[in-house]
Design an enzyme around this catalytic site. Structure first.
Site, short mmCIF file in Angstrom:
data_model
loop_
_atom_site.label_atom_id
_atom_site.label_comp_id
_atom_site.label_asym_id
_atom_site.label_seq_id
_atom_site.Cartn_x
_atom_site.Cartn_y
_atom_site.Cartn_z
N CYS A 1 35.30 43.66 44.47
CA CYS A 1 34.36 43.98 45.53
C CYS A 1 34.54 45.44 45.92
CB CYS A 1 34.60 43.10 46.75
SG CYS A 1 34.27 41.34 46.49
N ASP B 1 28.76 41.97 54.07
CA ASP B 1 27.63 41.39 54.77
C ASP B 1 27.60 39.87 54.66
OD1 ASP B 1 25.30 41.44 56.27
OD2 ASP B 1 24.01 41.59 54.52
N CYS C 1 30.14 36.20 42.75
CA CYS C 1 30.40 36.57 44.14
C CYS C 1 31.30 35.56 44.83
CB CYS C 1 29.07 36.66 44.89
SG CYS C 1 29.24 37.04 46.65
#
Length: 406
Positions: free
Chosen positions: A260, A276, A329
């Site tokens: 990330c 987010d 993710c």
């Protein structure tokens, strides 16, 4: 800070003038708080001054919402003024803003052009598809307002791209979407699988609206149309990312990067988070009004967050496509249990279906582009690098392991 970080500012918190039924903020029903909740001027200045002091020559701002334009033009004029005031000499400043485009007029467009904003426009496809979900508080479709805003951007020469949420009403219509992008000359497009957040009203977590199989089929057919017999004529972010990796570069899309990216998300009240998708009390780093930027970034919670991505499921570690998605993710790994992010990404099968389907043609395209690049380099008359020198393309690999293989 040991590296450059980007910052995303949730400009007006949850305020939005639309009531898109799948959105985080659909519960506001298109009704905007008065006054609009923007970051206090002193707090904004405090943050920008600290961020610029540690920017190391590159400062990247992303403005999101809700609908960030509700903050008003004067807010953004103040923001760019502060950026210029506190930027060290020779600092490269970039501003990107994601908007539903319904509020863009000539004045906004001229501002974006003057300060070189990159604008992301949320548009789910042609009118019948877009207006199915992206509506005003009264239930009226927003397509015409969005297209009017895009016209203002074009007339002012503002760079923009299109973000399309892929949901049950367009996941079976890749032909219609790609044809629409080409007809409208939308050259830069991004897909985001739809997560339905209406369930949050009853205290339940959001759920994806489309199945992995449906999304995988969508990507495969969209790839056929994008590939265009080896001559793509538009940029689609997920395809561009796969191509970049096959050309020995890092994916630009955070979902498919090895780690990330280090960034900071700021709510309008100054609360700071690492991503987010992880805006909750468990991942709150602190508040920029109470702590210094260095303290927020040094938080143990931040370091814990950065370990989520590499902590992949065992099946991912042995997958032949791991270098293309790196486990996807962390948000999509068993999001029903925040204490276990080691499961496979919800869209794992989608990605594998797509990678398997597209790999041979994408690799051929990568080889062709490397050959073209090498030929252009030769035509400059510059000396060719040695086999063990760094490659001409900037991949960081040795020439013999990259473009020198052609």
């Amino acid at each position: 800070m040991g590296q450059n970080i980007g910052v995303m500012l949730k400009t007006v918190s949850e305020d939005c003038n639309l009531a898109c039924d799948y959105c985080y903020y659909s519960s506001c029903g298109g009704k905007v708080h008065q006054p609009v909740r923007t970051m206090e001027p002193a707090l904004l200045e405090r943050f920008i001054e600290q961020y610029m002091r540690q920017s190391k020559g590159v400062a990247s701002f992303a403005w999101q919402g809700g609908e960030p334009l509700l903050a008003g033009l004067s807010f953004f004029e103040k923001a760019v003024s502060l950026q210029a005031q506190y930027a060290p000499p020779h600092t490269s400043i970039s501003n990107a803003l994601q908007t539903n485009a319904t509020l863009i007029n000539e004045q906004w467009a001229n501002f974006f052009r003057t300060y070189h904003f990159l604008i992301g426009v949320s548009l789910d496809g042609p009118k019948l598809i877009h207006d199915r979900h992206r509506v005003t508080g009264s239930g009226k479709g927003s397509y015409e307002l969005v297209m009017r805003g895009i016209d203002h951007l074009r007339q002012a020469g503002v760079e923009f791209n299109i973000l399309s949420v892929i949901h049950e009403d367009n996941v079976t219509k890749p032909e219609e979407l790609i044809s629409f992008y080409r007809e409208q000359k939308f050259d830069f497009v991004q897909f985001i699988p739809c997560m339905d957040f209406r369930s949050q009203e009853s205290g339940q977590p959001g759920r994806f609206q489309i199945t992995p199989e449906a999304y995988g089929s969508f990507l495969c057919r969209a790839f056929d149309l994008w590939y265009n017999d080896g001559n793509p004529d538009l940029s689609i972010r997920i395809f561009d990312n796969m191509l970049a990796v096959l050309m020995n570069h890092q994916a630009e899309l955070c979902v498919h990067r090895e780690r990330c990216p280090k960034m900071l998300v700021l709510e309008s009240n100054g609360d700071a988070f690492p991503c987010d998708f992880f805006i909750d009390e468990e991942h709150k780093l602190g508040n920029i009004g109470e702590l210094k930027l260095e303290e927020l970034l040094a938080s143990p919670l931040y370091e814990d967050f950065l370990t989520l991505k590499p902590d992949m499921n065992e099946a991912c570690c042995t997958c032949r496509y791991v270098k293309l998605c790196h486990g996807g993710c962390p948000r999509n790994r068993n999001w029903l249990d925040v204490n276990d992010r080691t499961q496979k990404d919800y869209f794992c099968e989608s990605y594998k279906m797509f990678y398997e389907y597209a790999y041979a043609r994408m690799n051929t395209l990568a080889e062709s582009l490397r050959a073209e690049r090498l030929q252009r380099y030769k035509m400059t008359g510059r000396a060719m690098p040695g086999r063990n020198d760094e490659c001409i393309c900037g991949s960081g690999l040795k020439f013999k392991k990259c473009c020198g293989q052609v």
